[in-house]
Write an enzyme that holds these catalytic residues in place. Structure first.
Site, mmCIF file in Angstrom:
data_model
loop_
_atom_site.group_PDB
_atom_site.id
_atom_site.type_symbol
_atom_site.label_atom_id
_atom_site.label_comp_id
_atom_site.label_asym_id
_atom_site.label_seq_id
_atom_site.Cartn_x
_atom_site.Cartn_y
_atom_site.Cartn_z
ATOM 1 C CG ASP A 102 21.823 19.486 -23.516
ATOM 2 O OD1 ASP A 102 22.981 19.282 -23.949
ATOM 3 O OD2 ASP A 102 21.551 19.532 -22.301
ATOM 4 C CE1 TYR A 109 29.686 17.017 -29.828
ATOM 5 C CE2 TYR A 109 28.840 18.390 -28.044
ATOM 6 C CZ TYR A 109 28.795 17.216 -28.782
ATOM 7 O OH TYR A 109 27.861 16.243 -28.486
ATOM 8 C CE LYS A 161 25.858 15.488 -32.348
ATOM 9 N NZ LYS A 161 25.940 14.065 -32.803
HETATM 10 P P1 NAD Z 1 32.171 9.047 -27.843
HETATM 11 O O1 NAD Z 1 33.143 10.112 -28.202
HETATM 12 O O2 NAD Z 1 32.344 8.278 -26.583
HETATM 13 O O3 NAD Z 1 32.077 7.976 -29.027
HETATM 14 C C1 NAD Z 1 32.046 8.338 -30.376
HETATM 15 C C2 NAD Z 1 32.229 7.066 -31.211
HETATM 16 O O4 NAD Z 1 32.149 7.420 -32.593
HETATM 17 C C3 NAD Z 1 33.603 6.404 -31.019
HETATM 18 O O5 NAD Z 1 33.441 5.015 -30.895
HETATM 19 C C4 NAD Z 1 34.359 6.761 -32.291
HETATM 20 O O6 NAD Z 1 35.343 5.803 -32.637
HETATM 21 C C5 NAD Z 1 33.220 6.812 -33.289
HETATM 22 N N1 NAD Z 1 33.531 7.656 -34.460
HETATM 23 C C6 NAD Z 1 34.074 8.908 -34.474
HETATM 24 N N2 NAD Z 1 34.213 9.339 -35.736
HETATM 25 C C7 NAD Z 1 33.724 8.368 -36.553
HETATM 26 C C8 NAD Z 1 33.561 8.247 -37.957
HETATM 27 N N3 NAD Z 1 33.954 9.218 -38.793
HETATM 28 N N4 NAD Z 1 33.006 7.109 -38.453
HETATM 29 C C9 NAD Z 1 32.619 6.108 -37.628
HETATM 30 N N5 NAD Z 1 32.759 6.168 -36.271
HETATM 31 C C10 NAD Z 1 33.289 7.284 -35.748
HETATM 32 O O7 NAD Z 1 30.741 9.760 -27.874
HETATM 33 P P2 NAD Z 1 29.456 9.510 -26.965
HETATM 34 O O8 NAD Z 1 29.588 10.280 -25.707
HETATM 35 O O9 NAD Z 1 29.169 8.043 -26.902
HETATM 36 O O10 NAD Z 1 28.349 10.243 -27.847
HETATM 37 C C11 NAD Z 1 27.662 9.543 -28.884
HETATM 38 C C12 NAD Z 1 26.720 10.489 -29.582
HETATM 39 O O11 NAD Z 1 25.803 11.044 -28.651
HETATM 40 C C13 NAD Z 1 27.430 11.687 -30.240
HETATM 41 O O12 NAD Z 1 26.800 11.946 -31.466
HETATM 42 C C14 NAD Z 1 27.206 12.836 -29.259
HETATM 43 O O13 NAD Z 1 27.180 14.075 -29.922
HETATM 44 C C15 NAD Z 1 25.850 12.475 -28.693
HETATM 45 N N6 NAD Z 1 25.578 12.941 -27.322
HETATM 46 C C16 NAD Z 1 26.474 12.696 -26.319
HETATM 47 C C17 NAD Z 1 26.183 13.114 -25.017
HETATM 48 C C18 NAD Z 1 27.129 12.840 -23.871
HETATM 49 O O14 NAD Z 1 26.882 13.329 -22.753
HETATM 50 N N7 NAD Z 1 28.177 12.051 -24.049
HETATM 51 C C19 NAD Z 1 24.979 13.778 -24.753
HETATM 52 C C20 NAD Z 1 24.094 13.997 -25.817
HETATM 53 C C21 NAD Z 1 24.398 13.557 -27.093
#
Ligand code: NAD
Ligand code: TYD
Length: 357
Positions: A133, A158, A162
């Site tokens: 969001d 960030y 995105k």
């Molecule tokens: P996180 O940072 O915990 O995990 C990210 C994962 O991606 C890690 O395992 C990392 O090793 C892997 N990664 C990073 N770069 C990479 C690459 N180049 N190739 C392959 N793997 C790679 O993130 P999260 O909190 O689990 O979020 C996951 C997704 O959800 C993200 O796209 C984030 O933008 C989105 N998101 C997160 C939230 C939140 O509150 N955490 C909310 C909405 C959306």
């Protein structure tokens, strides 16, 4: 099978666990294993016959092409990203590399793979992009929650990265007819959350007798969703979402940061009282605000609810209680992810605040 990218992170590991518990379909986890990717988060699944892992970068086109040919997935769920706003403020290069260039490279190879599929396989194929969001910017106190048509106004490196990835995914559909789906979700919390983010950081600092660092006045609002509800929403959109559409995901749980921190303190006071019987609230410390700190996020998930029948099952009260209990019971996981890199980050981010671990 399906391929999940970034499956060793917080949401991806919860997604894979839920997927394997509910569906009879193999999943391949492609993850670079950055500081945020931890195989310890998947230790219980390591020998599951339908779980496969490959270490790799979504930006590595040669590897992606080989992987797609070898595994013939019917869907890709793209979680892989750099995800921490504060890190993007300290340095955004990795956010550009993975979130923008990496997503672009992945899309290019997926497009090439897709174009060679039979018509039947093409009609079943999906590329689901997991987004946030935060691309919609910041709301004032009374503005209505974000709908899917809210204009993009990203404010941090960030969210800007995105937003760019969302646009590339949209363009792959509009121009090249790749069957994409995008989800934009609010803040998640729950098990396996890396302790650089607000909720796990506060729980662990409290338990370690450290200051609990609240940025600014603590009045910023986030809309919290328990992670398994987000995972269920992604599975729902993957199964029944309309191709090319965007679905917002959120649980109508708006809380100020101070409300979140006070709730964590109250739960810890009940579940693990301090030795001196003082409340954990005595550890709360107000520190310098985050530059460009978004004031409020709130999600309107009406489209997902009415079109696809998804509903959040956890309230904030039930989810935060489960989360605190999980961190109390999983000290070994915390120890396994708190590496030297993590300690260095905490030192950089919280220096001069008296709040470092
Ligand atoms: P996180 O940072 O915990 O995990 C990210 C994962 O991606 C890690 O395992 C990392 O090793 C892997 N990664 C990073 N770069 C990479 C690459 N180049 N190739 C392959 N793997 C790679 O993130 P999260 O909190 O689990 O979020 C996951 C997704 O959800 C993200 O796209 C984030 O933008 C989105 N998101 C997160 C939230 C939140 O509150 N955490 C909310 C909405 C959306
Ligand atoms: P965070 O978990 O980093 O998620 P995001 O910035 O993507 O919403 O932060 C959630 C909120 O908590 C945000 O308003 C910033 C605030 N915050 C603190 O007050 N102290 C902290 O140490 C951290 C990490 C975050």
């Amino acid at each position: 099978m399906i391929i999940v990218t970034g499956g060793a992170g917080f949401i991806g590991s919860n997604f894979i666990r839920q997927w394997l518990a509910e569906k009879n379909e193999p999943v391949l986890n492609l993850d670079k294993l950055t500081y945020a990717g931890n195989l310890a988060s998947l230790a219980d699944l390591a020998t599951h016959p339908q779980y496969h892992f490959q270490r790799g970068d979504i930006g590595d086109r040669t590897m992606i092409a080989k992987l797609l040919t070898a595994t013939q997935p019917r869907a890709i769920v793209n979680f892989a990203a750099e995800s921490h706003v504060d890190r993007s403020i300290h340095g955004a290069a990795e956010f550009i590399d993975t979130n923008i260039v990496g997503t672009f490279n992945l899309l290019e190879e997926v497009r090439a793979y897709f174009s060679d599929l039979s018509e039947e396989k093409k009609s079943a194929f999906r590329f689901l992009h997991v987004s946030t969001d935060e691309v919609y910017g910041s709301l004032d106190a009374v503005a209505p929650a974000f709908t899917e048509t809210h204009r993009y106004e990203p404010n941090s490196p960030y969210s800007a990265s995105k937003a760019a990835s969302d646009h590339l995914v949209r363009a792959a559909h509009h121009t090249h007819k790749l069957p994409v789906l995008t989800t934009n979700c609010s803040n998640n919390y729950g098990p396996y959350h890396f302790p650089e983010k607000l909720i796990p950081l506060m729980i662990l600092n409290a338990l370690n007798g450290k200051p609990m660092p609240v940025y600014g006045d603590g009045k910023n609002v986030r809309d919290w969703l328990y992670v398994t509800d987000h995972c269920a929403a992604i599975s729902t959109v993957l199964a029944r979402g309309r191709v090319g559409e965007v679905y917002n995901v959120g649980g109508k749980n708006e809380r100020t940061n101070m409300q979140v921190v006070n709730t964590i303190c109250a739960l810890l006071d009940e579940m693990k009282p301090r030795a001196d019987n003082k409340s954990y609230t005595s550890q709360i410390a107000f520190v310098k605000d985050r530059p460009g700190h978004d004031q409020r996020y709130a999600i309107d998930a009406t489209k997902l609810e009415t079109e696809l029948g998804w509903r959040a099952t956890e309230t904030f009260d039930s989810g935060i209680r489960k989360t605190v209990a999980w961190y109390l019971a999983n000290g070994a996981w915390v120890q396994s992810v708190v590496s030297g890199e993590y300690r260095q980050w905490v030192e950089t981010q919280y220096k001069n605040t008296g709040a470092s671990l």
